[in-house]
Write a protein that holds these residues in place. Sequence first.
Motif, PDB file in Angstrom:
ATOM      1  N   GLY A 122     -35.640  14.275  -4.754  1.00 48.57           N
ATOM      2  CA  GLY A 122     -34.959  13.437  -5.733  1.00 48.57           C
ATOM      3  C   GLY A 122     -34.291  14.256  -6.819  1.00 48.57           C
ATOM      4  O   GLY A 122     -33.148  13.982  -7.212  1.00 48.57           O
ATOM      5  N   ARG A 123     -35.007  15.292  -7.298  1.00 47.02           N
ATOM      6  CA  ARG A 123     -34.410  16.169  -8.312  1.00 47.02           C
ATOM      7  C   ARG A 123     -33.205  16.908  -7.750  1.00 47.02           C
ATOM      8  O   ARG A 123     -32.183  17.082  -8.445  1.00 47.02           O
ATOM      9  N   ALA A 124     -33.285  17.347  -6.490  1.00 45.95           N
ATOM     10  CA  ALA A 124     -32.160  18.061  -5.878  1.00 45.95           C
ATOM     11  C   ALA A 124     -30.952  17.147  -5.743  1.00 45.95           C
ATOM     12  O   ALA A 124     -29.801  17.578  -5.954  1.00 45.95           O
ATOM     13  N   LEU A 125     -31.173  15.872  -5.399  1.00 42.91           N
ATOM     14  CA  LEU A 125     -30.064  14.927  -5.315  1.00 42.91           C
ATOM     15  C   LEU A 125     -29.449  14.713  -6.692  1.00 42.91           C
ATOM     16  O   LEU A 125     -28.215  14.707  -6.846  1.00 42.91           O
ATOM     17  N   GLY A 126     -30.296  14.549  -7.717  1.00 39.02           N
ATOM     18  CA  GLY A 126     -29.773  14.394  -9.063  1.00 39.02           C
ATOM     19  C   GLY A 126     -29.009  15.617  -9.539  1.00 39.02           C
ATOM     20  O   GLY A 126     -27.946  15.497 -10.165  1.00 39.02           O
ATOM     21  N   ALA A 127     -29.537  16.815  -9.243  1.00 41.46           N
ATOM     22  CA  ALA A 127     -28.840  18.047  -9.624  1.00 41.46           C
ATOM     23  C   ALA A 127     -27.507  18.163  -8.905  1.00 41.46           C
ATOM     24  O   ALA A 127     -26.512  18.647  -9.475  1.00 41.46           O
ATOM     25  N   ALA A 130     -25.098  15.902 -10.659  1.00 43.37           N
ATOM     26  CA  ALA A 130     -24.702  16.509 -11.936  1.00 43.37           C
ATOM     27  C   ALA A 130     -23.672  17.609 -11.709  1.00 43.37           C
ATOM     28  O   ALA A 130     -22.684  17.718 -12.457  1.00 43.37           O
ATOM     29  N   ALA A 131     -23.871  18.432 -10.684  1.00 46.34           N
ATOM     30  CA  ALA A 131     -22.947  19.531 -10.404  1.00 46.34           C
ATOM     31  C   ALA A 131     -21.583  19.030  -9.960  1.00 46.34           C
ATOM     32  O   ALA A 131     -20.583  19.752 -10.079  1.00 46.34           O
ATOM     33  N   LEU A 132     -21.526  17.796  -9.446  1.00 43.24           N
ATOM     34  CA  LEU A 132     -20.273  17.260  -8.920  1.00 43.24           C
ATOM     35  C   LEU A 132     -19.513  16.423  -9.929  1.00 43.24           C
ATOM     36  O   LEU A 132     -18.469  15.844  -9.600  1.00 43.24           O
ATOM     37  N   ARG A 133     -19.985  16.374 -11.161  1.00 42.07           N
ATOM     38  CA  ARG A 133     -19.258  15.609 -12.182  1.00 42.07           C
ATOM     39  C   ARG A 133     -17.815  16.094 -12.329  1.00 42.07           C
ATOM     40  O   ARG A 133     -16.909  15.306 -12.591  1.00 42.07           O
ATOM     41  N   ASP A 134     -17.610  17.416 -12.185  1.00 42.72           N
ATOM     42  CA  ASP A 134     -16.262  17.969 -12.367  1.00 42.72           C
ATOM     43  C   ASP A 134     -15.598  18.335 -11.043  1.00 42.72           C
ATOM     44  O   ASP A 134     -14.639  19.104 -11.017  1.00 42.72           O
ATOM     45  N   PHE A 135     -16.086  17.783  -9.936  1.00 44.78           N
ATOM     46  CA  PHE A 135     -15.456  18.005  -8.632  1.00 44.78           C
ATOM     47  C   PHE A 135     -14.369  16.952  -8.468  1.00 44.78           C
ATOM     48  O   PHE A 135     -14.650  15.751  -8.396  1.00 44.78           O
ATOM     49  N   ARG A 220     -22.664   6.264  -6.917  1.00 47.29           N
ATOM     50  CA  ARG A 220     -23.724   7.276  -6.936  1.00 47.29           C
ATOM     51  C   ARG A 220     -25.092   6.656  -6.604  1.00 47.29           C
ATOM     52  O   ARG A 220     -25.894   7.249  -5.875  1.00 47.29           O
ATOM     53  N   ALA A 221     -25.359   5.485  -7.167  1.00 52.73           N
ATOM     54  CA  ALA A 221     -26.657   4.857  -6.916  1.00 52.73           C
ATOM     55  C   ALA A 221     -26.832   4.482  -5.444  1.00 52.73           C
ATOM     56  O   ALA A 221     -27.961   4.378  -4.954  1.00 52.73           O
ATOM     57  N   TYR A 222     -25.732   4.274  -4.721  1.00 52.17           N
ATOM     58  CA  TYR A 222     -25.833   4.039  -3.282  1.00 52.17           C
ATOM     59  C   TYR A 222     -26.405   5.269  -2.587  1.00 52.17           C
ATOM     60  O   TYR A 222     -27.193   5.148  -1.644  1.00 52.17           O
ATOM     61  N   ASP A 223     -26.025   6.456  -3.034  1.00 52.02           N
ATOM     62  CA  ASP A 223     -26.585   7.692  -2.466  1.00 52.02           C
ATOM     63  C   ASP A 223     -28.103   7.718  -2.650  1.00 52.02           C
ATOM     64  O   ASP A 223     -28.849   8.111  -1.749  1.00 52.02           O
ATOM     65  N   ALA A 253     -34.082  10.463 -11.415  1.00 51.84           N
ATOM     66  CA  ALA A 253     -33.853  10.057 -12.801  1.00 51.84           C
ATOM     67  C   ALA A 253     -34.103  11.211 -13.764  1.00 51.84           C
ATOM     68  O   ALA A 253     -33.407  11.343 -14.777  1.00 51.84           O
ATOM     69  N   SER A 254     -35.079  12.073 -13.442  1.00 52.91           N
ATOM     70  CA  SER A 254     -35.380  13.195 -14.332  1.00 52.91           C
ATOM     71  C   SER A 254     -34.265  14.234 -14.336  1.00 52.91           C
ATOM     72  O   SER A 254     -34.065  14.944 -15.324  1.00 52.91           O
ATOM     73  N   ALA A 255     -33.519  14.328 -13.234  1.00 50.79           N
ATOM     74  CA  ALA A 255     -32.468  15.344 -13.117  1.00 50.79           C
ATOM     75  C   ALA A 255     -31.097  14.828 -13.513  1.00 50.79           C
ATOM     76  O   ALA A 255     -30.249  15.607 -13.975  1.00 50.79           O
ATOM     77  N   PHE A 256     -30.869  13.537 -13.346  1.00 52.90           N
ATOM     78  CA  PHE A 256     -29.517  13.013 -13.578  1.00 52.90           C
ATOM     79  C   PHE A 256     -29.494  11.773 -14.460  1.00 52.90           C
ATOM     80  O   PHE A 256     -28.490  11.481 -15.101  1.00 52.90           O
TER      81      PHE A 256
END
Length: 317
Positions: A122-127, A130-135, A220-223, A253-256
């Motif tokens: 879950g944290r990896a998905l959130g991270a 987060a990393a794709l905000r500027d993709f 995103r929440a669908y992912d 939720a903790s990551a994103f």
Amino acid sequence: MAVYTHVSAEALEALLARYDVGELVSAKGIAEGVENSNYLVDTTRARFILTLYEKRVDAGDLPFFLALLDHLAERGNPVPRAIPDRAGVQVQTVEGRPACLIEFLPGVSLSHPTPRQAASAGRALGAMHAALRDFTPTRPNGLGVDAWRPLLNRCSGDLDQIAPDLFATISAALDDVERDWPRSLPTGTIHADLFPDNVLVRGDSVSGLIDFYFACTDIRAYDLAVTHSAWAFDATGAPVDAGVGANILGGYASAFGLSSEERAALPILARGACIRFLLTRAWDWLNTPADALVTRKDPVAYLRRLEWYRANPGCFA
């Protein structure tokens, strides 16, 4: 992963000659999955994955996928990049198919993830989100909500060969999902297929996120709902330790972060995820060539998930 196209030793040696990766030692087809042809390739220097892109991957989409992986890797996400040859070319042609030689990531995929491993996923998905905000590149979701009714109709009454009255059951469930589907939640680039076998772990830590060939621009929440539906149940569609699903949500939720609107939409998003994978598994079940080296996945396992989500709408609270 799977094998639809046979790659000869001669073709593989000719491919490797374009790279500075050593000489061929061995190659083995990988049967898991249903999308592309994949080989585990060992050379005198390292191990790689060779992927040949088959019917569902449009060669025109490969620049999107490769840019996505490069973007994530540059921001510290554990993803496998396609290796350029000496001329800087990432996409090759092997046995008449577009193909890439891809980094091999250490770790194992899971058949029975623990709650702690689910939290890491879950944290990896959130991270990743987060990393794709500027993709900035985008790709429509060809298997999103608007594609499910046409796919259902293509399968038609043949679905009843898989389970009695399956066509009518899916059609009724899809009526509800189409009516209630959220259209105003935040969107971005999503993985859209983050099953346990697409996550590599070492112990309780994620060491790799792989198989991005359904990645697209969608809610995103669908992912997160897709990931929950993949992790919170066993291969037959029966629910597992409740801590697995809860920790997917908590880790994400903790990551994103997860807004109240997104959390409230998860029950309908999860039912939609079930319909998506039920339909694509059913299509593959009905249409996979008998001689393909591929492990078909049971569509009914996603019917059971769909029924569970309908009976337990409070599981995301």
